[in-house]
Design an enzyme around this catalytic site. Structure first.
Site, PDB file in Angstrom:
ATOM      1  N   ASN A  84     -34.454  53.062  31.906  1.00 49.15           N
ATOM      2  CA  ASN A  84     -34.605  52.229  30.694  1.00 49.15           C
ATOM      3  C   ASN A  84     -33.279  51.929  29.987  1.00 49.15           C
ATOM      4  O   ASN A  84     -33.142  50.880  29.363  1.00 49.15           O
ATOM      5  CB  ASN A  84     -35.640  52.825  29.735  1.00 49.15           C
ATOM      6  CG  ASN A  84     -35.317  54.209  29.279  1.00 49.15           C
ATOM      7  OD1 ASN A  84     -34.428  54.856  29.832  1.00 49.15           O
ATOM      8  ND2 ASN A  84     -36.009  54.683  28.273  1.00 49.15           N
TER       9      ASN A  84
ATOM     10  N   CYS B 208     -37.766  56.133  24.875  1.00 40.20           N
ATOM     11  CA  CYS B 208     -38.420  57.382  24.476  1.00 40.20           C
ATOM     12  C   CYS B 208     -38.471  57.527  22.957  1.00 40.20           C
ATOM     13  O   CYS B 208     -39.178  58.379  22.444  1.00 40.20           O
ATOM     14  CB  CYS B 208     -37.739  58.569  25.128  1.00 40.20           C
ATOM     15  SG  CYS B 208     -35.965  58.474  25.013  1.00 40.20           S
TER      16      CYS B 208
ATOM     17  N   GLU C  94     -27.013  64.923  22.335  1.00 42.05           N
ATOM     18  CA  GLU C  94     -26.018  63.988  22.874  1.00 42.05           C
ATOM     19  C   GLU C  94     -25.462  63.184  21.707  1.00 42.05           C
ATOM     20  O   GLU C  94     -26.224  62.674  20.880  1.00 42.05           O
ATOM     21  CB  GLU C  94     -26.675  63.071  23.921  1.00 42.05           C
ATOM     22  CG  GLU C  94     -27.118  63.876  25.145  1.00 42.05           C
ATOM     23  CD  GLU C  94     -27.610  63.037  26.324  1.00 42.05           C
ATOM     24  OE1 GLU C  94     -28.220  61.975  26.087  1.00 42.05           O
ATOM     25  OE2 GLU C  94     -27.376  63.447  27.470  1.00 42.05           O
TER      26      GLU C  94
END
Ligand code: ADP
Length: 485
Positions: free
Chosen positions: A157, A289, A463
């Site tokens: 994605n 997500c 992240e």
């Protein structure tokens, strides 16, 4: 496609600085979801190629780890500049293999560049500690070192930026990497190899493999030379990979699925909530997500929200991502279309009301109509499961306590959003929601400066932010004794 775009389309794997085919010569076709036509092929690599890539990364680590942070930072700045200089070419490849609009693809490539720059800056700020010692004749030093060879597995994605989030901290800390991009969108992953070569990053520091996910993944998770696995993808595969890494006790970072709630309270600024709802649901055709999976709207404004939201959804322009003005491209493949259809059929059977959309788009292929389903109920499948498509179920709720409970009633804990103008409520709800990312009166919140990462079964680790580099570092305690009194 112009020459600058085609030079980034590598139909080979990068192992130890060599662009190579699979040992067997086998290939896999890569399709353009907007046209249903093949773009090219990629090697179908497996266990043996992966073992060689890990060995190359282990060899390269010996010298790469000894480079100074400043040297790595300079190379990363070059990499950042190259990404931006080739933004159009990289975005075109992304749109071609993934389907998202060219505008979104350019945005993703810009975000990849931003991650590389951020970690180029962070590279120079990896500090240790000198700690007051309990012994008069000893000193305590705490140092940070690169973990070693990192395995990175990424989804389709965000095929460019998901790698930026992993290659960035690896390069910054002095780690080397073996990357496996998703089979549906490999060219954006392989393009990192071309970019890294041009930026002067030495052979073997970044290795890229395509092919059998289970064979490559099996080796990456079991080979003792790999120190860490960083994975972005489904919770199901994430759990499998965690089990596989247990045998060699690797460090793991996991960015897994989500079931994002988007809550609109009676006192919300309705227009702002509708704009945020469009962004938080339909970006990348709902295939992220952090995309809203469940809209919860308070009873007094429920009908007005559904009406205004539907009007906005009906304005969305569906088409080939390369056509100007396109806001929603095709879904990644026909499996995605069938999954979305199953969710809709389940909802209508249980009393859901399709307000707009609800079926395959007239453009054919994997295009799907942006869909709103009112009167959503807890027993419908999307209450628990990730939709990953352009379908917006809208539930009605009465009280603040009630909606916090419903929003938290999921094993996921990635992103959530809510709209209110009441300051006290904003704090109560923010503190009540068990999620790693919270948007208050905002529907799009990801940025490199902030730590991205889920709670519960949505993942482990962060992240971005100053936190993002930690997972790539080992902490070492050094005791220096015999210093005399
Ligand atoms: P999605 O549903 O988004 O495709 P997946 O978790 O299936 O999510 O895929 C994410 C990444 O994990 C992809 O690169 C895919 O090829 C890879 N993958 C899938 N199955 C395995 C496996 N058994 N071992 C290692 N990697 C896998």
């Amino acid at each position: 496609m112009n020459a600058n775009t085609s030079r980034f389309i590598k139909q080979a794997n990068l192992i130890g600085g060599q662009w190579v085919a699979a040992d067997s010569g086998a290939t896999i076709d890569v399709m353009n979801p907007a046209t249903g036509k093949a773009i090219g092929t990629i090697p179908k690599s497996g266990k043996a190629e992966t073992a060689r890539a890990i060995e190359a990364a282990a060899q390269a680590f010996k010298s790469w780890r000894k480079t100074t942070a400043n040297e790595r930072s300079q190379k990363m700045r070059k990499l950042h500049d190259l990404i931006l200089a080739n933004q159009d070419a990289l975005a075109e490849i992304l749109t071609m293999e993934q389907g998202k609009s060219f505008t979104e693809a350019k945005g993703e490539v810009a975000s990849s560049a931003a991650y590389i720059l951020w970690y180029a800056e962070e590279a120079r700020r990896v500090y240790g500690d000198v700690v007051p010692s309990p012994w008069a004749d000893r000193r305590i030093m705490v140092t940070k070192e690169p973990v070693g060879v990192v395995a990175a597995i990424t989804p389709w994605n965000f095929p460019s930026s998901m790698l930026a989030r992993k290659i960035g901290p690896a390069l910054a800390t002095g780690c080397t990497v073996v990357v496996k991009p998703a089979t549906q969108t490999p060219y954006s992953g392989l393009a990192w190899g071309v970019l890294c070569e041009e930026a002067g990053i030495p052979a073997g520091v970044v290795n890229i493999l395509t092919g059998s996910a289970s064979e490559i993944g099996g080796e990456l998770t079991r080979n003792p030379q790999v120190a860490k696995l960083t994975f972005t993808g489904s919770t199901e595969i994430g759990k499998l990979l965690m089990k596989q890494t247990a045998g060699t006790v690797k460090k793991v970072s996991m960015e897994l699925g989500g079931n994002a709630p988007f809550i609109v309270f009676d006192d919300a600024d309705l227009d702002r909530a509708v704009a945020g709802a469009i962004a938080a649901k339909f970006r990348n055709s709902g295939q992220t997500c952090v995309c809203t999976n469940r809209f919860f709207v308070q009873s007094k404004i429920y009908s007005r929200f559904v009406e205004k939201f539907t009007e906005a959804v009906e304005q969305l322009k569906v088409g080939n991502g390369m056509d100007s003005g396109t806001q929603q491209g095709p879904l990644i493949d026909m499996n995605a279309v069938e999954k979305v259809e199953e969710f809709i059929a389940d909802a209508t059977k249980k009393g859901g009301r399709i307000v707009t959309g609800g079926k395959r788009h007239a453009l054919g292929g994997s295009y799907f109509e942006p869909t709103v389903i009112a009167d959503a109920k807890p027993r419908m499948r999307f209450t628990k499961e990730e939709i990953f498509g352009p379908v917006a179920p809208v539930y009605k709720f009465k009280s603040e306590e009630d909606v916090i409970e419903q929003a938290n009633n999921t094993e996921y804990g990635l992103a959530c959003y809510f709209y209110t103008q009441d300051l006290g409520r904003a704090f109560r709800v923010m503190e009540g929601l068990k999620y790693g990312l919270v948007g208050v009166n905002e529907g799009l919140i990801s940025t490199v400066e902030a730590p991205f990462g889920g709670l519960k079964e949505s993942g482990l680790g962060k992240e971005g932010g100053h936190q993002g580099i930690e997972d790539y570092l080992d902490t070492k305690y050094v005791c220096i004794g015999g210093l005399g009194l």
